[in-house]
Design a protein around this motif. Structure first.
Motif: not given
Length: 208
Positions: A168-172, A189-191, A194-196
Motif C-alpha cells: 500500500f502507498e499513499a501520495y500527495n 515501483d515508482t509512480w 507524485l510524492t509518496r
C-alpha cells in the motif's frame, strides 16, 4: 523476489517460542521487539554457526537472546508426500499453509525434528520458519524431502518473499486532477510525478 521476508527480534533468554504464540503467522508477532527486517533475504535457510548468522544477515549482530522469523512461499515441484525437517540450536518451528508441521521448540543443542508425511500439490505454498537462540552456540538448518527424493536444504531460489495483504502507498495528489494525468509508472515501483506519503509492505485490510 527470491528469498523470504526476514525479521530478527530481541528475545528473552531461557524462553521457548511457545511463550509468544500470538501473531506468529501475521504481520505483527506480539510481545517481541523487532530489531532487523529485510523484505527479501536471499539466503538459504542454512546457518551452521553464530558467525554465519552475523555475516550473512545485514544489520544483524547478536549472538544470544534473539529470535528470527522467515515468511513467504516455497515452490514444490510435484504433487505427493513431503517431509520437512529442522535442525536447530536452540528451538525452531516450521509452518506450511498456516499449520505447524515441525515443532523443534525448547532450549537444546543441535537436534533434528521431522514432520509427518504431508500430501501437497505442486506449486507455491505458504511457509513460516521461527527460530530462537537463548545462549551459547547457535544453528538453524531447514530441509525438505520431495516425493521419491532425498532431503535437500531449503534455498533462496526455492522461495519467494510474499506476505498476506497488499503493498500500500499513499501520495500527495493535486486537487481537481484525474488519475489519467499521471500515467507513468503506475504499474512500476515508482509512480512518476507524485510524492509518496505512506507505504506499507503488506496492509492486511479488505479493499472495502
Amino acid at each position: 523476489s527470491a528469498g523470504l521476508w526476514f525479521e530478527a527480534y530481541d528475545f528473552p533468554r531461557n524462553t521457548p517460542l511457545s511463550k509468544f504464540p500470538k501473531g506468529v503467522l501475521s504481520n505483527t508477532w506480539q510481545g517481541v521487539k523487532m530489531i532487523v527486517s529485510h523484505e527479501a533475504l536471499q539466503n538459504d535457510l542454512w546457518y551452521s554457526t553464530d558467525a554465519q548468522f552475523v555475516k550473512e544477515i545485514p544489520g544483524f549482530s547478536k549472538v544470544d537472546a534473539y529470535a528470527m522469523r522467515w515468511r513467504g512461499q516455497i515452490n514444490l515441484p510435484k504433487t505427493g508426500g513431503y517431509l520437512f525437517k529442522t535442525r536447530s540450536n536452540d528451538g525452531s518451528r516450521l509452518y506450511i499453509d498456516g499449520t505447524m508441521v515441525v515443532d523443534n521448540d525448547g532450549i537444546h543443542g543441535p537436534r533434528d525434528r521431522v514432520s509427518k508425511t504431508i500430501t501437497l500439490k505442486a506449486g507455491w505454498h505458504d511457509i513460516v520458519v521461527l527460530f530462537f537462540e537463548s545462549h551459547g552456540t547457535s544453528m538453524l538448518q531447514v530441509s525438505v524431502k520431495p516425493p521419491g527424493g532425498s532431503y535437500m536444504k531449503v534455498t533462496a531460489e526455492m522461495c519467494r518473499a510474499w506476505l498476506p495483504g497488499l503493498v500500500f502507498e499513499a501520495y500527495n495528489f493535486p486537487r481537481n486532477t484525474p488519475l489519467s494525468k499521471f500515467p507513468t509508472g503506475v504499474l512500476l515501483d515508482t509512480w512518476v510525478g507524485l510524492t509518496r506519503l505512506v507505504r506499507h509492505q503488506s496492509l492486511e485490510k479488505a479493499l472495502w
